[in-house]
Each structure stands twice: as C-alpha cells, then as structure tokens.
Write a protein that holds these residues in place. Sequence first.
Motif, PDB file in Angstrom:
ATOM      1  N   PRO A 163       0.811  -1.223   0.000  1.00 41.04           N
ATOM      2  CA  PRO A 163       0.000   0.000   0.000  1.00 41.04           C
ATOM      3  C   PRO A 163       0.837   1.263   0.000  1.00 41.04           C
ATOM      4  N   ALA A 164       2.110   1.169   0.409  1.00 39.09           N
ATOM      5  CA  ALA A 164       2.958   2.359   0.444  1.00 39.09           C
ATOM      6  C   ALA A 164       3.595   2.634  -0.914  1.00 39.09           C
ATOM      7  N   GLU A 165       3.501   1.695  -1.841  1.00 40.83           N
ATOM      8  CA  GLU A 165       4.124   1.889  -3.146  1.00 40.83           C
ATOM      9  C   GLU A 165       3.260   2.784  -4.030  1.00 40.83           C
ATOM     10  N   ASP A 166       3.920   3.597  -4.802  1.00 41.74           N
ATOM     11  CA  ASP A 166       3.261   4.530  -5.710  1.00 41.74           C
ATOM     12  C   ASP A 166       2.463   3.762  -6.762  1.00 41.74           C
ATOM     13  N   PRO A 167       1.203   4.153  -7.040  1.00 45.90           N
ATOM     14  CA  PRO A 167       0.394   3.445  -8.043  1.00 45.90           C
ATOM     15  C   PRO A 167       1.019   3.463  -9.439  1.00 45.90           C
ATOM     16  N   GLU A 168       1.718   4.544  -9.787  1.00 50.96           N
ATOM     17  CA  GLU A 168       2.358   4.590 -11.104  1.00 50.96           C
ATOM     18  C   GLU A 168       3.489   3.570 -11.186  1.00 50.96           C
ATOM     19  N   ALA A 194       1.938   0.217 -11.733  1.00 46.24           N
ATOM     20  CA  ALA A 194       1.475   0.075 -13.115  1.00 46.24           C
ATOM     21  C   ALA A 194       2.652  -0.146 -14.055  1.00 46.24           C
ATOM     22  N   ASN A 195       3.753   0.567 -13.831  1.00 43.19           N
ATOM     23  CA  ASN A 195       4.938   0.379 -14.672  1.00 43.19           C
ATOM     24  C   ASN A 195       5.482  -1.037 -14.531  1.00 43.19           C
ATOM     25  N   ALA A 196       5.504  -1.552 -13.303  1.00 40.44           N
ATOM     26  CA  ALA A 196       6.023  -2.904 -13.084  1.00 40.44           C
ATOM     27  C   ALA A 196       5.113  -3.941 -13.730  1.00 40.44           C
ATOM     28  N   SER A 197       3.806  -3.766 -13.625  1.00 41.43           N
ATOM     29  CA  SER A 197       2.897  -4.749 -14.223  1.00 41.43           C
ATOM     30  C   SER A 197       2.921  -4.683 -15.747  1.00 41.43           C
ATOM     31  N   GLY A 198       3.250  -3.520 -16.311  1.00 38.04           N
ATOM     32  CA  GLY A 198       3.338  -3.379 -17.764  1.00 38.04           C
ATOM     33  C   GLY A 198       4.739  -3.601 -18.303  1.00 38.04           C
TER      34      GLY A 198
END
Length: 189
Positions: free
Chosen positions: A122-127, A130-134
Amino acid sequence: MCVRTCDGYFFPMSNRATVSDFQRDQSRCEAGCPGTEMQVFYSRGVAGDPATMTSSSTGRPYSDLPAAFLYKRPDQPLPQGCGCNAAQNFRIIAGNPPAAQPEASAGSGAPFLPTPTDKPDPAEDPETQANASGHLDIAAIRQLLKKPDASPASALPPEQRKVRVVGPTFLPDPEAAIDLQAPAQKQAR
C-alpha cells in the motif's frame, strides 16, 4: 419497493420509476436478495400506505400477498430459508461473481480453498505498480527514447529523391519578414 414474498419484508428500490424501469428494478431486487423470490411493488404517492402498493408483475396489491407484513409479527415463525444470503449479496455488490470451483474437488467432498495471491504494497506509488505490471523498466524507456534511424530517402540528394520533400526551405527568410507589431517607419521628406 423490493418485496421479499416469503415474509413480506420490503425496502426501497428507486424513486420516480416508470413502467419501463420495472424490469431493471426487478433485476436489482433479485441481486439485492439472492436465493429468495423478490417482486417489485410500486405506489402512486411518496407517503402512500404500504398495504396499497401494487405488484409490477401481477397487478395485485401488497395486502393480497399471503405473507404481507409477516416480518413484523414476532409471534409468527418465518418460513424456512426466508432471508437474504448476506455473503452472496456482498459478493454481488462488490462486483465479484461467485468463484467457479474446479471439477476435481466437486466430487471429492473436500472444501475448495482458493490459492492466496500477493497483495500490492500500500505504500508503493500506483504509477510504479502500473509500470512494473506493464514491464516498463529503464531498458524499455531507453528503447522508447532512442531516435529512429534516418530513412534512406532523406539521405539522398534532393534531385535524386522520388518524393517531394516539404520543409523549412519554403518559409520566408526571417530577416525579410515584416514585424506587424512595429511596422516600418515612414521617412519624412
């Protein structure tokens, strides 16, 4: 109103609905109380008597329902299985359909246990997530920023090109341009 036909319990569905909205409201009633027969009832006024509500499917008043107001009578037992399946209801409201159980465990009698999955930090930035998943990492960014190779057509001298190249050469010379904010001074005679 949504009415549970087994005990007459009702709750509001939509305000100022028209006849064309009844099918939509019926679907919502069934989703709001899965596993139980539900009917949509309507009344003409906001402060109307619940006994005068009319069924959208049968056209009969609420008071004609065999279980009308049964939920209000503590001396009467509720019919078996009359109620809303809360766990199922919450899954439907959350937008998660019931998980399909594998066929192998269906016949074995063993309970189906879902495989746990990692939760994102939860502390990780959402962007960053998203970059890691993409799969967008430093190497991918460098590849995107890399300038494309010059095309072989633009490397040829202008007289050998088969395609007309339009570019800055047709623009007027900036020195000869007119400054519209400060027009040229007129010479006095």
